[in-house]
Design an enzyme around this catalytic site. Sequence first.
Site, PDB file in Angstrom:
ATOM      1  N   ASP A  48      11.287 103.403 -34.418  1.00  0.00           N
ATOM      2  CA  ASP A  48      10.682 102.637 -35.468  1.00  0.00           C
ATOM      3  C   ASP A  48      11.655 101.664 -36.152  1.00  0.00           C
ATOM      4  O   ASP A  48      12.863 101.968 -36.352  1.00  0.00           O
ATOM      5  CB  ASP A  48      10.427 103.715 -36.691  1.00  0.00           C
ATOM      6  CG  ASP A  48       9.853 103.196 -37.762  1.00  0.00           C
ATOM      7  OD1 ASP A  48       8.497 102.989 -38.090  1.00  0.00           O
ATOM      8  OD2 ASP A  48      10.364 102.636 -38.735  1.00  0.00           O
ATOM      9  N   TYR A  53      14.578  95.144 -41.504  1.00  0.00           N
ATOM     10  CA  TYR A  53      15.990  95.926 -40.964  1.00  0.00           C
ATOM     11  C   TYR A  53      16.539  94.731 -40.304  1.00  0.00           C
ATOM     12  O   TYR A  53      17.746  95.312 -40.055  1.00  0.00           O
ATOM     13  CB  TYR A  53      15.315  96.968 -40.012  1.00  0.00           C
ATOM     14  CG  TYR A  53      14.629  98.160 -40.433  1.00  0.00           C
ATOM     15  CD1 TYR A  53      14.199  98.190 -41.849  1.00  0.00           C
ATOM     16  CD2 TYR A  53      14.064  98.976 -39.685  1.00  0.00           C
ATOM     17  CE1 TYR A  53      13.415  98.883 -42.292  1.00  0.00           C
ATOM     18  CE2 TYR A  53      13.191 100.135 -40.159  1.00  0.00           C
ATOM     19  CZ  TYR A  53      12.684 100.214 -41.627  1.00  0.00           C
ATOM     20  OH  TYR A  53      11.784 101.025 -42.283  1.00  0.00           O
ATOM     21  N   LYS A  82       6.970  96.386 -38.539  1.00  0.00           N
ATOM     22  CA  LYS A  82       6.160  96.027 -39.631  1.00  0.00           C
ATOM     23  C   LYS A  82       6.448  94.817 -40.113  1.00  0.00           C
ATOM     24  O   LYS A  82       7.303  94.063 -39.995  1.00  0.00           O
ATOM     25  CB  LYS A  82       6.871  96.960 -40.681  1.00  0.00           C
ATOM     26  CG  LYS A  82       7.185  98.598 -40.183  1.00  0.00           C
ATOM     27  CD  LYS A  82       7.576  99.307 -41.415  1.00  0.00           C
ATOM     28  CE  LYS A  82       8.114 100.849 -40.879  1.00  0.00           C
ATOM     29  NZ  LYS A  82       9.221 100.726 -40.308  1.00  0.00           N
ATOM     30  N   HIS A 115       4.328  96.655 -44.490  1.00  0.00           N
ATOM     31  CA  HIS A 115       5.487  97.446 -44.934  1.00  0.00           C
ATOM     32  C   HIS A 115       5.413  97.990 -46.450  1.00  0.00           C
ATOM     33  O   HIS A 115       5.547  99.147 -46.709  1.00  0.00           O
ATOM     34  CB  HIS A 115       7.033  96.442 -45.015  1.00  0.00           C
ATOM     35  CG  HIS A 115       7.983  97.144 -44.635  1.00  0.00           C
ATOM     36  ND1 HIS A 115       9.022  96.578 -44.054  1.00  0.00           N
ATOM     37  CD2 HIS A 115       8.437  98.427 -45.424  1.00  0.00           C
ATOM     38  CE1 HIS A 115      10.231  97.618 -43.873  1.00  0.00           C
ATOM     39  NE2 HIS A 115       9.636  98.845 -44.733  1.00  0.00           N
TER      40      HIS A 115
END
Length: 287
Positions: A48, A53, A82, A115
């Site tokens: 994931d 990120y 996401k 998200h």
Amino acid sequence: MKNSDKTVILLNGVKMPILGFGTWKIEDEKEAFNSVKEAIETGYTHIDTASFYKNEESVGSGIKEGLKSKGLKREDIFVTTKVWNTEQGYENTLEAFERSLKKLDTGYVDLYLIHWPVTKAYENEWRTKIKETWKAMEKLHKEGKIKAIGVSNFLVHHLEELLSDCEVKPMVDQIEFHPGHNQKETVEFCRKHNIAVEAWSPLGRGVVLDNEFLAEIAAKYNKTVAQICLRWIVQQGIAALPKSTKKERIQSNFHIFDFELSEEDMKKITNMKPTGYSGSDPNLGRY
Ligand code: A2P
């Protein structure tokens, strides 16, 4: 039965491994690459990430190397990313997806999520915004670039809004979920609508690991507190996405299918005092 066989079946029949590997806060390129490779070598088949990120490139390379070293194929792994808040909207989402896919270099994405429901720039117009974003996700899904689409951090009223006007129903809701923070209302709503739930920060960002009550349960089963948290989650049919950069932890977090928590202990954990909530409120717009 292998851990990778433990799956949740999504609304459209796609099989999602119930134990995944989370990569939030693993921003260092080498660390992201090594952790993901290590996770796949350990046996994780679900990774994931998110554009937020800032590690999609290293996660993608880690996936490639991990698959190579295990002799596995692309189809053997389930990859989630996401769309970030500033990328919401129809055209923006189409572009954001292409950026993510290019960085991951995985050919397609297994699961793509919105998200957060409410973004800073569109705090008052979140209802319209999530629907525009969703239209783009439906298009990408129809084109086969994404196997399943879903949301993250959606509470009941966010889900109701999306369900009121969508062609493809969301298949997943990824929410903060761990002992001490079990989001009963959202989980019950998801169950009713066949939306699979995924737990982010299943170890409460490490905060719940010092909990004395959980330590007692862990001692009883001769397991670590982390393993108890993860087992409590998957035993409810909820997917868990623990993150770690340490080899031993990546490995021990994976070994949660060789024991079962009693019904009584499951209930005790469910009813424990609230603890470890991150404070991230999905109703507040954020960048
Ligand atoms: P580290 O990367 O140093 O292992 P969550 O997944 O709930 O967000 O929790 C992640 C946090 O918990 C990270 O800080 C991670 O640190 C730590 N962590 C992950 N697995 C374990 C474990 N088995 N024991 C102790 N800490 C862990």
